[in-house]
Design an enzyme around this catalytic site. Sequence first.
Site, PDB file in Angstrom:
ATOM      1  N   ASP A  43      83.886  31.490  -3.132  1.00 12.10           N
ATOM      2  CA  ASP A  43      85.120  31.408  -2.360  1.00 12.10           C
ATOM      3  C   ASP A  43      86.235  31.506  -3.396  1.00 12.10           C
ATOM      4  OD1 ASP A  43      87.480  30.617  -1.136  1.00 12.10           O
ATOM      5  OD2 ASP A  43      86.520  29.092   0.112  1.00 12.10           O
ATOM      6  N   VAL A  44      86.982  32.585  -3.350  1.00 11.65           N
ATOM      7  CA  VAL A  44      87.953  32.839  -4.423  1.00 11.65           C
ATOM      8  C   VAL A  44      89.147  31.890  -4.410  1.00 11.65           C
ATOM      9  CG1 VAL A  44      87.371  35.260  -4.860  1.00 11.65           C
ATOM     10  CG2 VAL A  44      89.006  34.678  -3.034  1.00 11.65           C
ATOM     11  N   ASN A  80      90.422  41.505  -5.082  1.00 13.03           N
ATOM     12  CA  ASN A  80      90.666  42.248  -3.852  1.00 13.03           C
ATOM     13  C   ASN A  80      90.475  41.437  -2.578  1.00 13.03           C
ATOM     14  OD1 ASN A  80      90.370  44.790  -2.034  1.00 13.03           O
ATOM     15  ND2 ASN A  80      88.356  43.792  -1.917  1.00 13.03           N
ATOM     16  N   TYR A 106     101.024  36.552   5.185  1.00 12.29           N
ATOM     17  CA  TYR A 106     100.354  37.690   4.533  1.00 12.29           C
ATOM     18  C   TYR A 106     101.359  38.461   3.678  1.00 12.29           C
ATOM     19  CZ  TYR A 106      97.587  41.979   4.057  1.00 12.29           C
ATOM     20  OH  TYR A 106      96.896  43.058   3.552  1.00 12.29           O
ATOM     21  N   LYS A 133     101.438  38.852  -0.441  1.00  9.66           N
ATOM     22  CA  LYS A 133     101.308  40.131  -1.145  1.00  9.66           C
ATOM     23  C   LYS A 133     102.512  40.375  -2.066  1.00  9.66           C
ATOM     24  CE  LYS A 133      97.300  41.223   0.496  1.00  9.66           C
ATOM     25  NZ  LYS A 133      96.120  41.194  -0.380  1.00  9.66           N
ATOM     26  N   THR A 182      89.626  49.702   7.996  1.00 13.85           N
ATOM     27  CA  THR A 182      88.580  48.731   7.612  1.00 13.85           C
ATOM     28  C   THR A 182      88.469  47.692   8.732  1.00 13.85           C
ATOM     29  OG1 THR A 182      90.138  47.217   6.570  1.00 13.85           O
ATOM     30  CG2 THR A 182      89.188  48.911   5.152  1.00 13.85           C
TER      31      THR A 182
HETATM   32  N1  LIG Z   1      92.827  47.112   5.507  1.00 15.10           N
HETATM   33  C1  LIG Z   1      94.093  47.378   5.257  1.00 15.10           C
HETATM   34  O1  LIG Z   1      94.773  48.073   6.017  1.00 15.10           O
HETATM   35  C2  LIG Z   1      94.737  46.848   4.000  1.00 15.10           C
HETATM   36  C3  LIG Z   1      95.986  47.366   3.621  1.00 15.10           C
HETATM   37  C4  LIG Z   1      96.600  46.873   2.463  1.00 15.10           C
HETATM   38  C5  LIG Z   1      95.971  45.888   1.717  1.00 15.10           C
HETATM   39  N2  LIG Z   1      94.757  45.399   2.128  1.00 15.10           N
HETATM   40  C6  LIG Z   1      94.149  44.365   1.314  1.00 15.10           C
HETATM   41  O2  LIG Z   1      92.939  44.880   0.768  1.00 15.10           O
HETATM   42  C7  LIG Z   1      92.039  43.798   0.533  1.00 15.10           C
HETATM   43  C8  LIG Z   1      90.699  44.124   1.165  1.00 15.10           C
HETATM   44  O3  LIG Z   1      90.912  44.336   2.540  1.00 15.10           O
HETATM   45  P1  LIG Z   1      89.827  45.002   3.488  1.00 15.10           P
HETATM   46  O4  LIG Z   1      90.589  45.696   4.532  1.00 15.10           O
HETATM   47  O5  LIG Z   1      88.837  45.746   2.680  1.00 15.10           O
HETATM   48  O6  LIG Z   1      89.204  43.664   4.136  1.00 15.10           O
HETATM   49  P2  LIG Z   1      87.735  43.332   4.721  1.00 15.10           P
HETATM   50  O7  LIG Z   1      87.951  42.228   5.707  1.00 15.10           O
HETATM   51  O8  LIG Z   1      87.034  44.565   5.146  1.00 15.10           O
HETATM   52  O9  LIG Z   1      86.995  42.742   3.430  1.00 15.10           O
HETATM   53  C9  LIG Z   1      87.426  41.564   2.807  1.00 15.10           C
HETATM   54  C10 LIG Z   1      86.237  40.893   2.135  1.00 15.10           C
HETATM   55  O10 LIG Z   1      86.712  39.698   1.498  1.00 15.10           O
HETATM   56  C11 LIG Z   1      85.818  38.644   1.755  1.00 15.10           C
HETATM   57  N3  LIG Z   1      86.515  37.361   1.690  1.00 15.10           N
HETATM   58  C12 LIG Z   1      87.370  36.825   2.591  1.00 15.10           C
HETATM   59  N4  LIG Z   1      87.753  35.612   2.197  1.00 15.10           N
HETATM   60  C13 LIG Z   1      87.136  35.359   1.014  1.00 15.10           C
HETATM   61  C14 LIG Z   1      87.135  34.252   0.113  1.00 15.10           C
HETATM   62  N5  LIG Z   1      87.844  33.143   0.368  1.00 15.10           N
HETATM   63  N6  LIG Z   1      86.376  34.348  -0.998  1.00 15.10           N
HETATM   64  C15 LIG Z   1      85.633  35.448  -1.264  1.00 15.10           C
HETATM   65  N7  LIG Z   1      85.595  36.516  -0.450  1.00 15.10           N
HETATM   66  C16 LIG Z   1      86.337  36.469   0.683  1.00 15.10           C
HETATM   67  C17 LIG Z   1      85.280  38.919   3.148  1.00 15.10           C
HETATM   68  O11 LIG Z   1      84.046  38.248   3.394  1.00 15.10           O
HETATM   69  C18 LIG Z   1      85.144  40.447   3.123  1.00 15.10           C
HETATM   70  O12 LIG Z   1      83.865  40.861   2.693  1.00 15.10           O
HETATM   71  C19 LIG Z   1      92.705  42.550   1.074  1.00 15.10           C
HETATM   72  O13 LIG Z   1      93.342  41.861   0.018  1.00 15.10           O
HETATM   73  C20 LIG Z   1      93.731  43.104   2.033  1.00 15.10           C
HETATM   74  O14 LIG Z   1      94.809  42.238   2.226  1.00 15.10           O
HETATM   75  C21 LIG Z   1      94.115  45.869   3.239  1.00 15.10           C
END
Ligand SMILES: NC(=O)c1ccc[n+]([C@@H]2O[C@H](COP(=O)([O-])OP(=O)(O)OC[C@H]3O[C@@H](n4cnc5c(N)ncnc54)[C@H](O)[C@@H]3O)[C@@H](O)[C@H]2O)c1
Length: 255
Positions: A59-60, A86, A154, A158, A189
């Site tokens: 858990d990060v 990430n 959020y 960021k 995603t």
């Molecule tokens: N999807 C988008 O449109 C988008 C756009 C900009 C930025 N982001 C950012 O990109 C990153 C990844 O997003 P994504 O869309 O791939 O999300 P996702 O939900 O597909 O994957 C996120 C992963 O993080 C893990 N996770 C969640 N909480 C955690 C914790 N406390 N400790 C360890 N692991 C944990 C989850 O289990 C999951 O496997 C995030 O930081 C998100 O904010 C996403």
Amino acid sequence: MSERLQDRVAVITGAGSGIGLASARRMAAEGAKVVCADIDERAGRSAAEEVGGLFVRADVSVEAEVAALYEAAVAAYGSVDIAFNNAGISPPEDDSILTTGLEAWRRVQEVNLTSVYLCCKYAITQMRRQGKGSVINTASFVAVMGAATSQISYTASKGGVLAMSRELGVQFAREGIRVNALCPGPVNTPLLRELFAKDPERAARRLVHIPLGRFAEPEEIAAAVAFLASDDSSFMTASQFLVDGGISGAYVTPQ
Ligand SMILES: NC(=O)c1ccc[n+]([C@@H]2O[C@H](COP(=O)([O-])OP(=O)(O)OC[C@H]3O[C@@H](n4cnc5c(N)ncnc54)[C@H](O)[C@@H]3O)[C@@H](O)[C@H]2O)c1
């Protein structure tokens, strides 16, 4: 696929899904040894198996678990050359400032921002011993633009990731450690699909503003991550690296 990352060790948080999973695949394809960290044991383990890497459940937002993650990476592979911080969440309780409670606010800050502080602390400590390393922190395009469809904690988290990455990039530049903030636009995603399922109309409003007229695929973001991880970006640090389909440059978009 080129072998830009041959024998580099990459620690990826949130490697079980979305951008993290696509990046694990991409970095492994470019030759890296990948440590897949996730709170979701099943998803993280499956990612690690697929890329022939190491799974560490973490858990990060918990310092002891982040410390143990980097220890496990060094114990298994001897170094940490790339840290892709990430993992992040975007829960529905985080909405307008008028309705978002303190608990939801704090949870998002912990997982999205405190986690990056912790991961950078342990990754950079290891990279200083090595005299080199590349850190990539996932921010978002919302770190540089405001949205009327607010997710207040959020967005604030960021913005924090972006400012922290810039400062760390400057502080450690002369020690051979580069720190960049990746700012993806909306990506196709589970995180975004969840948002769509909850409120399709509100989510569709987002598409209008993207010049390329679509969301990114996770593989397109992973390609940018691999670039920032590799020596191809050797003169880049402290940057806000936008991979956003043109959204931050747009005033009026094509029909
Ligand atoms: N999807 C988008 O449109 C988008 C756009 C900009 C930025 N982001 C950012 O990109 C990153 C990844 O997003 P994504 O869309 O791939 O999300 P996702 O939900 O597909 O994957 C996120 C992963 O993080 C893990 N996770 C969640 N909480 C955690 C914790 N406390 N400790 C360890 N692991 C944990 C989850 O289990 C999951 O496997 C995030 O930081 C998100 O904010 C996403």
